[in-house]
Write an enzyme that holds these catalytic residues in place. Sequence first.
Site, PDB file in Angstrom:
ATOM      1  N   THR A  96       0.831  -1.192   0.000  1.00 49.49           N
ATOM      2  CA  THR A  96       0.000   0.000   0.000  1.00 49.49           C
ATOM      3  C   THR A  96       0.875   1.255   0.000  1.00 49.49           C
ATOM      4  O   THR A  96       2.003   1.221   0.453  1.00 49.49           O
ATOM      5  CB  THR A  96      -0.863  -0.041   1.277  1.00 49.49           C
ATOM      6  OG1 THR A  96      -1.579  -1.265   1.273  1.00 49.49           O
ATOM      7  CG2 THR A  96      -1.825   1.114   1.352  1.00 49.49           C
ATOM      8  N   GLY A  98      -9.539  -4.797   1.538  1.00 52.62           N
ATOM      9  CA  GLY A  98      -8.662  -4.642   2.696  1.00 52.62           C
ATOM     10  C   GLY A  98      -8.988  -3.387   3.481  1.00 52.62           C
ATOM     11  O   GLY A  98     -10.078  -2.825   3.363  1.00 52.62           O
ATOM     12  N   ASP A  99      -8.035  -2.930   4.293  1.00 50.87           N
ATOM     13  CA  ASP A  99      -8.298  -1.787   5.163  1.00 50.87           C
ATOM     14  C   ASP A  99      -8.150  -0.442   4.455  1.00 50.87           C
ATOM     15  O   ASP A  99      -8.660   0.569   4.951  1.00 50.87           O
ATOM     16  CB  ASP A  99      -7.368  -1.825   6.379  1.00 50.87           C
ATOM     17  CG  ASP A  99      -5.900  -1.700   5.980  1.00 50.87           C
ATOM     18  OD1 ASP A  99      -5.475  -2.421   5.060  1.00 50.87           O
ATOM     19  OD2 ASP A  99      -5.194  -0.870   6.577  1.00 50.87           O
ATOM     20  N   THR A 128      -0.466   0.711   6.500  1.00 50.45           N
ATOM     21  CA  THR A 128      -0.081  -0.300   5.509  1.00 50.45           C
ATOM     22  C   THR A 128       0.215  -1.590   6.253  1.00 50.45           C
ATOM     23  O   THR A 128       0.898  -1.572   7.277  1.00 50.45           O
ATOM     24  CB  THR A 128       1.130   0.128   4.678  1.00 50.45           C
ATOM     25  OG1 THR A 128       1.544  -0.978   3.870  1.00 50.45           O
ATOM     26  CG2 THR A 128       2.301   0.569   5.554  1.00 50.45           C
ATOM     27  N   GLY A 129      -0.317  -2.687   5.754  1.00 50.63           N
ATOM     28  CA  GLY A 129      -0.058  -3.951   6.429  1.00 50.63           C
ATOM     29  C   GLY A 129      -1.071  -4.988   6.017  1.00 50.63           C
ATOM     30  O   GLY A 129      -1.772  -4.830   5.016  1.00 50.63           O
TER      31      GLY A 129
END
Lengths: 310, 310
Positions: free
Chosen positions: A177, A207-208, A228-229
């Site tokens: 990201t 995703g987030d 980011t992750g």
Amino acid sequence: MSDFTIAIHGGAGTILRSDMTTDLERAYTDALEQALMTGYSLLEKGISSVDAVKAAVMSLEDCILFNAGRGSVFAKDGSQEMDASIMDGETLMAGAVSAVRNIKNPVELAYTVMTEGEHVMLNGQGAYDFALSQGIKTEKDDYFFSQFRYDQWKQLQGTDKAVLDHNVAIRDKKFGTVGAVALDKKGNIAAATSTGGMTNKKWGRVGDSPIIGAGTYANNKTCAISCTGHGEPFIRAVTAYDVSCLMEYKGLSLQEAMHIVVHDKLLRIDGEGGMIGADAKGNTAMVFNSEGMYRGMKCSDGRHEVSIYK
Amino acid sequence: MSDFTIAIHGGAGTILRSDMTTDLERAYTDALEQALMTGYSLLEKGISSVDAVKAAVMSLEDCILFNAGRGSVFAKDGSQEMDASIMDGETLMAGAVSAVRNIKNPVELAYTVMTEGEHVMLNGQGAYDFALSQGIKTEKDDYFFSQFRYDQWKQLQGTDKAVLDHNVAIRDKKFGTVGAVALDKKGNIAAATSTGGMTNKKWGRVGDSPIIGAGTYANNKTCAISCTGHGEPFIRAVTAYDVSCLMEYKGLSLQEAMHIVVHDKLLRIDGEGGMIGADAKGNTAMVFNSEGMYRGMKCSDGRHEVSIYK
């Protein structure tokens, strides 16, 4: 403490010095430096933090090294579906898009959702139709990852194994990201995030990154955060907003709140990754629990850093 | 304080006694009562709060009166796209689906994403493909809103103007989300939410219902929350998680935290709607800032309520 400041990230994960060549490392740091300066120069001219984070993220989206916009990873079905979001800390207005295809700069679309639309989050074909109605720039599939550009880039970097490994690493890197946070001269903060998601993602996974509160949050009272992750734990932990709540309700500093969320709360649910943050007082922080995070910050007090490893 | 408890909602908004007939009001309260008892009877048998909220929401999805599952409103393009989410307060596991079509019970799909998948949130066609791979029940378009059922239902209720008005109101009611929260005998809490979204929604709009932290959140340490209202402010305010943070970081009670979020924070950004909440101590609350909220609660200490208006 700075009058204005910007921080960016280009993803976190298992980024090891042993996988890098000097040329490749320079390509990454140059790209980060360029995105940083793109945003910083706007802030210097007195332009808003929202415009600065949008411009910095667009710069990272345009770079094929990062998993956002051009260079997005391939989903299981061979498509490239991208997510992005942006939030304005002054107004608490926000915009987000999920599962969009063929949008050159998903963060620009998220910005336009925020400024021109009546909704916060648009998805898929509907988001694409909205983009067309707003004159947002689109690109054909091969822009995002063409064999030609890929080969060209490989040739430019040489053909030794490390580079090949790294090429593979680019495609497999899970947490690629990109994002930016900024404080402008008027004291307003903003955050933006953009991603191509996980390689081989299935079933229309979101995703987030497009989730306000998880991957992105901004509020002048507290902080601007871009994460980011591994997206799933970040969603379950409502990561970005949790930093804001620790500051607002417990009186923690930006750095303290980010440390608790990244090194305690996320780790408890196997959440690997990191985040960048800024507050309205001029503090900036970059915190991660993974091996590395592509990152950079530039502040009007002279602090200037671009780093990859711990 | 109860050993176990369940609360449900069937949406909030401008629900006025003057728009109601006695028959229609009874139809609503019967449907709420049925959903409440469906969940409560499971809790009474010692079954988990996650299973209880799923069953209660499925009961509301199956009822054509509410804007979720069967009876979902029509998007601008004539399609019926539905969103749902569920969260387990014991494990902090969560599942969500957005923009799904032809899924009989979107909350069942969200539950299956949580229990069987590796992701938290699935979207659109991908979510549908995942549903098929898991044997989730699908229905053809006319199940969700057939003219036959509509006419049949109108005939059943009579043909006077008030009923017609109300029929129109059902289709136009903006905040017709459904949801449930529960505490089980083991002390675990859970929350679930499901919606057909806004009538005439455009551009693939996603509201707060499938967003963990906004429309749904559950954590044994604090609370289980399901929201209903104008989704955009609820996303920007990260509404459900904000209640949790006010409890965890400021030590507020469930009722105090819900009151601040609904009557102060949401109103400041024109956020109309409400929420239901439960905590692990046996407290239950139903709070809204709109004219009405279809709602009900049943607790093992004997409290039992089904209401519509203020």
